[in-house]
Every structure is written in C-alpha cells, then in structure tokens.
Scaffold this active site. Structure first.
Site, PDB file in Angstrom:
ATOM      1  N   LYS A  66      37.433  11.911  57.819  1.00  0.00           N
ATOM      2  CA  LYS A  66      38.187  12.842  57.675  1.00  0.00           C
ATOM      3  C   LYS A  66      39.281  12.875  59.040  1.00  0.00           C
ATOM      4  CE  LYS A  66      37.340  17.512  56.136  1.00  0.00           C
ATOM      5  NZ  LYS A  66      36.898  18.648  56.056  1.00  0.00           N
ATOM      6  N   CYS A 101      35.072  31.908  47.769  1.00  0.00           N
ATOM      7  CA  CYS A 101      35.096  33.162  48.636  1.00  0.00           C
ATOM      8  C   CYS A 101      34.427  34.512  47.956  1.00  0.00           C
ATOM      9  CB  CYS A 101      36.611  33.589  49.159  1.00  0.00           C
ATOM     10  SG  CYS A 101      37.317  32.454  50.292  1.00  0.00           S
TER      11      CYS A 101
HETATM   12  C1  UGA Z   1      40.252  35.499  48.609  1.00  0.00           C
HETATM   13  C2  UGA Z   1      40.952  36.589  49.475  1.00  0.00           C
HETATM   14  O1  UGA Z   1      41.903  37.059  48.427  1.00  0.00           O
HETATM   15  C3  UGA Z   1      41.635  36.252  50.711  1.00  0.00           C
HETATM   16  O2  UGA Z   1      42.000  37.479  51.306  1.00  0.00           O
HETATM   17  C4  UGA Z   1      40.405  35.938  51.590  1.00  0.00           C
HETATM   18  O3  UGA Z   1      40.789  35.480  52.967  1.00  0.00           O
HETATM   19  C5  UGA Z   1      39.639  34.647  50.856  1.00  0.00           C
HETATM   20  O4  UGA Z   1      39.241  34.884  49.397  1.00  0.00           O
HETATM   21  C6  UGA Z   1      38.558  34.260  51.678  1.00  0.00           C
HETATM   22  O5  UGA Z   1      37.883  34.764  51.875  1.00  0.00           O
HETATM   23  O6  UGA Z   1      38.629  32.996  52.332  1.00  0.00           O
HETATM   24  P1  UGA Z   1      41.048  33.338  47.557  1.00  0.00           P
HETATM   25  O7  UGA Z   1      39.586  33.013  47.011  1.00  0.00           O
HETATM   26  O8  UGA Z   1      41.596  32.052  48.085  1.00  0.00           O
HETATM   27  O9  UGA Z   1      41.246  34.704  48.503  1.00  0.00           O
HETATM   28  O10 UGA Z   1      41.709  33.499  45.988  1.00  0.00           O
HETATM   29  P2  UGA Z   1      42.257  35.058  45.491  1.00  0.00           P
HETATM   30  O11 UGA Z   1      43.862  35.049  45.324  1.00  0.00           O
HETATM   31  O12 UGA Z   1      41.703  36.127  46.058  1.00  0.00           O
HETATM   32  O13 UGA Z   1      41.699  34.756  43.944  1.00  0.00           O
HETATM   33  C7  UGA Z   1      40.300  34.837  43.937  1.00  0.00           C
HETATM   34  C8  UGA Z   1      40.025  34.703  42.292  1.00  0.00           C
HETATM   35  O14 UGA Z   1      40.096  36.055  41.616  1.00  0.00           O
HETATM   36  C9  UGA Z   1      40.660  33.762  41.477  1.00  0.00           C
HETATM   37  O15 UGA Z   1      39.856  33.129  40.670  1.00  0.00           O
HETATM   38  C10 UGA Z   1      41.793  34.504  40.607  1.00  0.00           C
HETATM   39  O16 UGA Z   1      41.933  33.962  39.481  1.00  0.00           O
HETATM   40  C11 UGA Z   1      40.871  35.781  40.517  1.00  0.00           C
HETATM   41  N1  UGA Z   1      41.938  36.990  40.333  1.00  0.00           N
HETATM   42  C12 UGA Z   1      42.739  37.429  41.581  1.00  0.00           C
HETATM   43  C13 UGA Z   1      41.715  37.658  39.184  1.00  0.00           C
HETATM   44  O17 UGA Z   1      40.921  37.350  38.220  1.00  0.00           O
HETATM   45  N2  UGA Z   1      42.543  38.965  38.894  1.00  0.00           N
HETATM   46  C14 UGA Z   1      43.361  39.220  39.987  1.00  0.00           C
HETATM   47  O18 UGA Z   1      43.919  40.264  39.762  1.00  0.00           O
HETATM   48  C15 UGA Z   1      43.468  38.500  41.206  1.00  0.00           C
END
Ligand code: UGA
Length: 437
Positions: A35, A263
């Site tokens: 990597k 996450c």
């Molecule tokens: C999430 C958090 O949003 C971040 O703030 C955090 O830093 C990160 O985890 C982490 O712990 O590293 P992420 O996993 O990249 O970020 O993605 P999100 O945008 O939060 O979405 C997570 C999941 O929830 C996705 O599958 C998305 O489709 C779903 N989701 C999101 C919904 O089903 N409905 C919503 O309204 C929003």
C-alpha cells in the site's frame, strides 16, 4: 507542525492529506508495504471524491509522505495520530488488538531524547481506551518518556470526507493535560472550526453517542415508514414536516433499506456491548439495531408478495456501494439483497457507478452478472431494485429504462425517484413508506 498518522485506511489517509492541505508536514505510516509503495506512486486505494488530487498536490510540494517505518516517522513528530481499524468481535464488542499493538510499537521507538509527544487516538474506540493506551505506552517505553494521550474522534462521512475534514462542524479534543490540549488546538487552528475541549472519556463517548444517535434517527424514520405503509401516508412528507422543527432537523430522516457501512452497524453494536458491560443496558439502541436489520427483509417480503417466487426470474439491482459516492461495500444492503435473491434462485444482474471492483469478488462467485451500463443491467428484468442513493439512478432516463425492461416494475429502496414521474411513464413503482403507484 510535524504530524505522523499511523494507519493509512479511510480515516488515516484522508485526515493526513487534509492536515497537509492545511499546511502541516505529514508522514503517513502503514505496515502494508504494498500500500505504501502504491501511495508513493500516486495509486490511491479508495475512491473518495477529491482525495486523489489533494494527495498528489501535497506529495508534490513535500508536505505529505508515506512510509512503513515508525523509526522514520516518530522522532520528529509533535503529534502522533493513531488511525487503525477497530473491527467488531463476534459478540459485538470491539477488537482493540490493532490499537494495543500500535501503542506497543510506538513505545518501542520513543526515547526520552525525542522530547514530549502527544499520542492522539483518532480511531473509534470504547470509552476508557485512552487510559489503556497510556498505560501500555508507559509500560513498554518506561517512565522517562514524556507523552500524553488525547482522544480526538473523527466525524467524516465517506463520499464527502475531504469536505467534512476541511470544513468540520466541530473538533472534539479530549485531554487530561493542558499541554496536550494546546498542541492539538495548534494542529486545528488553520481549520477555523469550533473546538470542544473535554476530558478523554467524554470525547470517546461523544463519538459512539453521535453515531448511535444518527442511526437512531434512521431507524426512527424507518419505523414511521412502516406506519405510513399501513395507512397511506407519505413518509417523505412526514419527514419534511417533522424536520422543519429546528430541534429535530430533516437530516438523517431518509427512510429506506436502513443503514450500512463500516461505522453505524459496528458502532451501535459496540455501544450496546459497552453499556451492557457497564451494567447499564442501552435497550433503546438494541431496538434501533433490530429495526435496521429487519428493514431489508421487510422490503424483500414485499417483493416476494409481488413476484410470488424469485426462482428463474431476472431481477436487476442498481447499487452495491453502502451509500452514494463511495466504492465501499462494507455492510452494504445492496450486497445482502443480491445474496438473498441468488439464494432463492433469481437471475441477478447488478451495477454500481463505483463499487463494481469491490463487489465482484463477493458476488461473481455466486453467479451475479455484472453489467457496467445501468440500462443494460435492467434489460429484460422483471423487476428493478434500487439499493443505493446514487444521483445517476435518481436521474435515470425513464424512457430508456422503460424500453429495456421486461416488466416495468421498480422497487426503490432509497426513495430517490418521483412516484408521479413513474406513474406518468406507466411504471409500477414501490418505495419505502410511500403509497405504491
Ligand atoms: C458515518 C457518520 O455519518 C459520520 O459522521 C462518522 O464520522 C462516520 O460514520 C464514522 O464513524 O466514521 P458514513 O458511515 O460514511 O458516516 O455514512 P453516512 O452518510 O452516515 O451513512 C451511513 C448509512 O446510513 C448509509 O448506508 C446510508 O445510506 C444510511 N442513511 C443515511 C439512511 O438510510 N438514511 C439517512 O437519512 C441517512
């Protein structure tokens, strides 16, 4: 400032790059030499909008470099960020063996002559991990080495990580010494973001509590969607209506197939496990998790009701990434749906704008057909399932889609299409928490 980031995964690589962009001199360390070699050659292991350009730019001006040697990366660093994986164990608790190993490795390299170091925990960890990291370093490095451990959780979202990092809502710094706090505040000065100063334990808890709360919002709206389906109400309007209350906000109230990714599923499980260990079972989060796990199964049941059997039926799946703007398929609902459909004998074709490469090794061996073009993927399909909220899918050319599908039936698991448009084009359209048309 001179900063070292240990672990060049999602968080480490994007954080290190953004620190360099903000003017620091950053060394990213990873024990995977392949990597490191690839990164030095400008080959980026993940798809994240804007990241590749920033890496190349900062490498070119000498502010960002990659190595596999802690001996090389630690002596000059003022702050050492640990960004290694903290995967779940079988029972939902967190596997902290990478953290422990890195703490030992740091301790073995540090000497009193290197001066004071701040060791920063960036990985998502259970409360009290900072204390254990500090004990481990003292144990292996000896009492003469001067250091402090700080908790500085990361809140970036995949798919918009660069923007989240460069323009954060807040920076949380948990430290038990003013000296360490001052070093970290200096690291973040160029970001001009609000800083919350806390003790280490509170900072560690903020991360798990924040992710669990966002997951709770998603499960909440998905539970509301179920009631909508039984009553003819429209969950999008309900979300709009409750989200207009500033105390609630519309964010993270998108009903659908539930949350995936590396996450939320892991962090909700970890918080449940930690609270159980502490003798304070967090039953509310157990319900959040249960609703999420049921969500895609309920969606499949609706599809079963419509098709009766899946065997030998051609079903197209749009969306393999766990969400839009990423190639990450960890805990992706699209992948789970493909696996379940294949297990019931369906002929599945799948597509994704970015996640074909990551999904192939999992789905090709079980017979899923990968098709680059989204319309070709839907050719002759009896049903099209939308599993990821990509804009390409939301903006699909319905005329074209209608000309290739065998039956014009869409099951939209992310509510990204407009029922009115679909109705006008004579599609049969099912989504989550909205009346079918
Ligand atoms: C999430 C958090 O949003 C971040 O703030 C955090 O830093 C990160 O985890 C982490 O712990 O590293 P992420 O996993 O990249 O970020 O993605 P999100 O945008 O939060 O979405 C997570 C999941 O929830 C996705 O599958 C998305 O489709 C779903 N989701 C999101 C919904 O089903 N409905 C919503 O309204 C929003």
């Amino acid at each position: 400032m001179k900063l070292t980031i240990i672990g060049s995964g999602y968080v480490g690589l994007t954080t290190g790059t953004c620190f360099a962009e903000m003017g620091h001199h950053v060394t990213c360390v990873d024990n995977n030499e392949t990597k490191v070699k690839a990164l030095r050659e400008g080959i980026i292991p993940i798809y994240e909008p804007g990241l590749e350009d920033l890496i190349k730019k900062n490498v070119a001006v000498g502010k960002l470099k990659f190595t596999s040697s802690l001996q090389e990366a630690l002596p000059e660093a003022e702050a050492i960020f640990i960004a290694v994986p903290t995967p779940p164990n079988e029972d939902g608790s967190v596997d902290l063996s990478f953290m422990e190993r890195v703490a030992r490795e740091i301790a073995e390299v540090l000497t009193p002559s290197m001066g004071y170091k701040v060791i920063v925990d960036k990985s998502t960890v259970p409360v009290k991990t900072g204390e254990k990291v500090a004990q481990t370093i003292t144990h292996y490095a000896g009492k003469e080495v001067e250091f402090d451990v700080v908790s500085n959780p990361e809140f970036l979202r995949e798919g918009c990580a660069v923007d989240d990092l460069l323009h954060p809502d807040r920076i949380v710094i948990g430290a038990n010494s003013q000296r360490a706090m001052d070093v970290l505040k200096q690291v973040y000065r160029p970001f001009h973001a609000p800083i919350l100063e806390t003790d280490i334990e509170s900072a560690e808890l903020i991360k798990h509590a924040a992710n669990s709360f966002l997951a709770l919002k998603i499960s909440y709206i998905n539970a509301v969607a179920r009631v909508c389906e039984k009553t003819g109400a429209d969950v999008e309007l309900v979300a709009e209506g409750i989200g207009m209350d500033k105390r609630i906000s519309r964010h993270f109230l998108n009903a659908g197939l539930g949350y995936g990714g590396s996450c939320f599923p892991k962090d909700v499980k970890a918080f449940i496990s930690i609270s159980r260990q502490l003798g304070e079972p967090f039953l509310l989060l157990e319900e959040v998790e249960r609703i999420n796990e049921e969500q895609h199964e309920r969606f499949l049941n609706r599809l079963r009701d419509r098709l009766w059997v899946f065997r030998d039926k051609k079903i197209a799946v749009w969306g393999l990434a766990f969400k839009q703007n990423t190639d990450d398929i960890r805990e992706s609902i699209g992948i789970k749906l493909c696996q379940k459909l294949v297990a019931e004998g369906a002929i599945v074709s799948a597509t994704d704008p970015k996640a074909m490469g990551t999904a192939r090794p999992i789905l090709e061996p079980i017979g899923v057909n990968f098709v680059d073009d989204m319309y070709e993927c839907a050719r002759d399909a009896e049903v099209l399932i939308i599993a990821t909220e990509w804009a390409d899918f939301a903006n699909a050319d319905l005329q074209k889609l209608s000309s290739v599908m065998r039956n014009r039936i869409i099951f939209d698991g992310r509510n990204i299409m407009s029922p009115d448009n679909l109705k006008t084009m004579n599609f049969e359209y099912h989504s989550v928490g909205r009346p079918s048309v």
